[in-house]
Write a protein that holds these residues in place. Structure first.
Motif, mmCIF file in Angstrom:
data_model
loop_
_atom_site.group_PDB
_atom_site.id
_atom_site.type_symbol
_atom_site.label_atom_id
_atom_site.label_comp_id
_atom_site.label_asym_id
_atom_site.label_seq_id
_atom_site.Cartn_x
_atom_site.Cartn_y
_atom_site.Cartn_z
ATOM 1 N N CYS A 10 0.817 -1.212 0.000
ATOM 2 C CA CYS A 10 0.000 0.000 0.000
ATOM 3 C C CYS A 10 0.855 1.269 0.000
ATOM 4 O O CYS A 10 2.073 1.222 0.219
ATOM 5 N N PRO A 11 0.222 2.427 -0.230
ATOM 6 C CA PRO A 11 0.957 3.698 -0.174
ATOM 7 C C PRO A 11 1.627 3.951 1.165
ATOM 8 O O PRO A 11 2.677 4.591 1.220
ATOM 9 N N LYS A 12 1.021 3.471 2.257
ATOM 10 C CA LYS A 12 1.636 3.668 3.575
ATOM 11 C C LYS A 12 2.988 2.960 3.640
ATOM 12 O O LYS A 12 3.946 3.474 4.215
ATOM 13 N N ASN A 13 3.056 1.785 3.052
ATOM 14 C CA ASN A 13 4.314 1.048 3.002
ATOM 15 C C ASN A 13 5.328 1.768 2.120
ATOM 16 O O ASN A 13 6.535 1.758 2.402
ATOM 17 N N GLN A 14 4.843 2.409 1.054
ATOM 18 C CA GLN A 14 5.736 3.160 0.174
ATOM 19 C C GLN A 14 6.355 4.349 0.904
ATOM 20 O O GLN A 14 7.540 4.650 0.722
ATOM 21 N N VAL A 15 5.558 5.015 1.738
ATOM 22 C CA VAL A 15 6.106 6.124 2.525
ATOM 23 C C VAL A 15 7.205 5.620 3.447
ATOM 24 O O VAL A 15 8.264 6.262 3.600
ATOM 25 N N ASP A 16 6.993 4.462 4.075
ATOM 26 C CA ASP A 16 8.034 3.886 4.933
ATOM 27 C C ASP A 16 9.317 3.658 4.136
ATOM 28 O O ASP A 16 10.426 3.937 4.615
ATOM 29 N N ALA A 17 9.165 3.128 2.916
ATOM 30 C CA ALA A 17 10.327 2.877 2.060
ATOM 31 C C ALA A 17 11.028 4.184 1.706
ATOM 32 O O ALA A 17 12.273 4.248 1.662
ATOM 33 N N ASP A 18 10.251 5.242 1.458
ATOM 34 C CA ASP A 18 10.834 6.533 1.106
ATOM 35 C C ASP A 18 11.676 7.104 2.254
ATOM 36 O O ASP A 18 12.719 7.728 2.038
ATOM 37 N N VAL A 19 11.200 6.901 3.486
ATOM 38 C CA VAL A 19 11.955 7.373 4.655
ATOM 39 C C VAL A 19 13.250 6.576 4.795
ATOM 40 O O VAL A 19 14.323 7.148 5.048
ATOM 41 N N MET A 20 13.167 5.249 4.619
ATOM 42 C CA MET A 20 14.376 4.423 4.696
ATOM 43 C C MET A 20 15.378 4.807 3.608
ATOM 44 O O MET A 20 16.586 4.902 3.856
ATOM 45 N N CYS A 21 14.871 5.053 2.409
ATOM 46 C CA CYS A 21 15.749 5.412 1.296
ATOM 47 C C CYS A 21 16.491 6.709 1.590
ATOM 48 O O CYS A 21 17.699 6.820 1.348
ATOM 49 N N ARG A 22 15.783 7.681 2.137
ATOM 50 C CA ARG A 22 16.426 8.969 2.462
ATOM 51 C C ARG A 22 17.521 8.789 3.501
ATOM 52 O O ARG A 22 18.606 9.395 3.388
ATOM 53 N N SER A 23 17.290 7.962 4.509
ATOM 54 C CA SER A 23 18.309 7.759 5.535
ATOM 55 C C SER A 23 19.533 7.051 4.962
ATOM 56 O O SER A 23 20.669 7.352 5.344
ATOM 57 N N LEU A 24 19.324 6.129 4.029
ATOM 58 C CA LEU A 24 20.438 5.434 3.398
ATOM 59 C C LEU A 24 21.272 6.383 2.532
ATOM 60 O O LEU A 24 22.502 6.338 2.538
ATOM 61 N N LEU A 25 20.585 7.262 1.795
ATOM 62 C CA LEU A 25 21.297 8.245 0.978
ATOM 63 C C LEU A 25 22.093 9.203 1.860
ATOM 64 O O LEU A 25 23.234 9.567 1.550
ATOM 65 N N ALA A 26 21.480 9.610 2.981
ATOM 66 C CA ALA A 26 22.159 10.527 3.896
ATOM 67 C C ALA A 26 23.394 9.883 4.515
ATOM 68 O O ALA A 26 24.349 10.578 4.885
ATOM 69 N N ALA A 27 23.376 8.543 4.612
ATOM 70 C CA ALA A 27 24.523 7.826 5.178
ATOM 71 C C ALA A 27 25.618 7.586 4.140
ATOM 72 O O ALA A 27 26.644 6.972 4.463
ATOM 73 N N GLY A 28 25.396 8.055 2.907
ATOM 74 C CA GLY A 28 26.428 7.957 1.889
ATOM 75 C C GLY A 28 26.265 6.821 0.906
ATOM 76 O O GLY A 28 27.101 6.640 0.020
ATOM 77 N N HIS A 29 25.189 6.044 1.033
ATOM 78 C CA HIS A 29 24.951 4.969 0.085
ATOM 79 C C HIS A 29 24.344 5.524 -1.199
ATOM 80 O O HIS A 29 23.876 6.673 -1.246
ATOM 81 N N GLU A 30 24.319 4.710 -2.220
ATOM 82 C CA GLU A 30 23.826 5.112 -3.543
ATOM 83 C C GLU A 30 22.655 4.214 -3.916
ATOM 84 O O GLU A 30 22.685 3.008 -3.670
ATOM 85 N N SER A 31 21.618 4.779 -4.509
ATOM 86 C CA SER A 31 20.476 3.977 -4.925
ATOM 87 C C SER A 31 20.639 3.562 -6.392
ATOM 88 O O SER A 31 21.249 4.279 -7.189
ATOM 89 N N THR A 32 20.097 2.412 -6.717
ATOM 90 C CA THR A 32 20.123 1.933 -8.097
ATOM 91 C C THR A 32 18.823 1.195 -8.392
ATOM 92 O O THR A 32 18.268 0.516 -7.526
ATOM 93 N N ALA A 33 18.338 1.347 -9.617
ATOM 94 C CA ALA A 33 17.151 0.611 -10.050
ATOM 95 C C ALA A 33 17.524 -0.699 -10.729
ATOM 96 O O ALA A 33 16.651 -1.522 -11.020
ATOM 97 N N ASP A 34 18.808 -0.914 -10.963
ATOM 98 C CA ASP A 34 19.295 -2.117 -11.639
ATOM 99 C C ASP A 34 19.715 -3.145 -10.590
ATOM 100 O O ASP A 34 20.761 -3.010 -9.948
ATOM 101 N N LEU A 35 18.909 -4.164 -10.408
ATOM 102 C CA LEU A 35 19.183 -5.158 -9.372
ATOM 103 C C LEU A 35 20.508 -5.870 -9.602
ATOM 104 O O LEU A 35 21.184 -6.265 -8.649
#
Length: 443
Positions: A10-35
């Protein structure tokens, strides 16, 4: 590290993922869409019903399959399935490197850092799950979800949400409004308010009806043009709530009323508040106060003990109420819920037949309602370009993203901008989508 994040549900779960993603980026990690390029794959799971569990397991196994080409890959499972079935995941999927419960979402960076030391588990109390926080916007940039509460106190006997996410915890109103302002500054024009039950917002503070005050404040946020509430429970459709919808011009005439059934005995067995009379009164109140309102609902067919007579009552109810949108699902017994242990469980084939019959009735209603929109001129927001079919996909006020249909406009005749608003003349319709031509861009 390069981290790929798959978020389900659900969208609520997506918001949780968005918060986790932001914290990971802030910690210096990089996001990728290519598994195939990821060092870590996080699967943020849903575990609400059986089909959602199956989808979650399928995605976990798919993520783990990338270890064949990259033995150093780490797979982390978060979200509702992780919260509910941590022991089973660990036992049956040893290739998973970490299982993180929702109460430890804020510890995701620490979990990632410890992966090299071996398999990880992290579980905190459900109340430790952050209600908000810095986040990325993973939706198209012109709309975003605003989660205003976590958990639920309704206690419906078929629902596992309280087992997974705990009781109702409303987010501070000032925090909700601050995030809405931030989203507006990022270019968001459509704000979609979500919670398990947004109409219960504030009840845990002893302030029922606080959703009305929140809507007043959200309506005042500059830059937001549309405000959509996804769910509203019938027993909380008060005169005050209808008045809040009326006075706040940005709040769209659109609501999803998850009623689940109409028979009083079945509603009682479900532990739903109120009965058919309260449902009909809520619908009448909304349609009288907001004549152009679009109403969605969901129904459950084949709840334990449902007789053919009670099911036929629901069929007649669907015909009488003429909902604009409706989804009917065969009852799914969820482990740990009271309904799963009730006597008179109904055969799967019977449940599915009943659900299909309800949807057949609704198909006729939807076809007629769609046809009635032909010839109208509707305000629409442009979401995306369907390159394969050569169509711009827009939505009306009556259509929530990823739930309802689209307004399709030929791409070879126009040059539209995503997130811009247009007046569209409707030329044709099918069961889910409308087809039209641009009249003008709306400023």
């Amino acid at each position: 590290m390069k981290i790929a994040l798959i978020s389900l549900g659900c969208p609520k779960n997506q918001v949780d993922a968005d918060v986790m993603c932001r914290s990971l980026l802030a910690a210096g990690h990089e996001s990728t869409a290519d598994l195939s390029q990821a060092d870590v794959i996080i699967v943020n799971t849903c575990g609400f019903i059986e089909s959602a569990k199956a989808e979650a397991i399928e995605n976990i196994l798919m993520a783990c399959s990338y270890k064949e080409q990259n033995p150093n890959l780490k797979v982390v499972v978060t979200g509702c399935l992780a919260e509910r079935y941590q022991k089973e995941i660990r036992a049956e999927m040893p290739e998973v490197d970490a299982v993180v419960g929702i109460g430890s979402n804020s510890a995701i960076c620490a979990v990632i850092e410890r992966l090299s030391a071996g398999p990880q588990e992290q579980f905190g109390p459900k109340t430790a799950m952050p209600l908000g926080g810095a986040r990325v916007i993973s939706t198209p940039p012109h709309y975003a979800y605003l989660k205003i509460a976590e958990g639920c106190n309704n206690g419906c006997y078929y629902c596992a949400i309280p087992l997974i996410r705990g009781g109702l915890r409303s987010r501070a109103m000032s925090d909700c409004v601050a995030e809405a302002k931030w989203l507006a500054d990022q270019g968001v024009q459509e704000l979609i308010v979500v919670a398990q039950d947004p109409t219960a917002y504030g009840e845990d503070w002893g302030k029922p009806g606080s959703i009305c005050q929140l809507l007043d404040q959200l309506n005042a946020v500059e830059g937001i043009r549309w405000i959509r509430i996804l769910y509203a429970y019938p027993e909380r459709i008060t005169d005050e709530f209808v008045a809040a919808l009326q006075r706040n011009e940005k709040v769209l005439p659109y609501l999803d009323l998850p009623i689940q059934h109409c028979n009083d005995e079945i509603l009682h067995r479900m532990n739903r508040r109120g009965g058919r009379r309260e449902i009909e009164e809520a619908i009448a109140k909304l349609r009288a106060g907001i004549p152009n309102i679009t109403l969605r609902t969901t129904l459950i067919a084949g709840f334990p003990g449902e007789t053919e007579e009670q099911f036929e009552e629901m069929c007649r109810f669907v015909r009488d109420m003429q909902f604009d949108r409706l989804g009917c699902f065969a009852y799914s017994p969820e482990e740990g819920t009271k309904a799963a242990t009730m006597p008179d469980q109904i055969d799967e084939e019977v449940k599915q037949r009943r659900a299909d019959q309800i949807m057949e009735i609704q198909t006729g209603i939807m076809s007629r309602k769609q046809a009635e929109r032909v010839g109208q001129e509707l305000e629409c927001i442009c979401d995306e370009l369907d390159e394969e079919n050569g169509l711009y996909l827009l939505r009306t006020m009556s259509d929530a993203p990823e739930i309802d249909g689209n307004v399709c406009v030929p791409a070879d005749e126009y040059q539209l901008e995503f997130g811009h608003f247009y007046k569209v003349h409707i030329l044709d319709s099918d069961l889910y989508d409308l087809y039209g031509e641009i009249v003008e861009e709306l400023v």
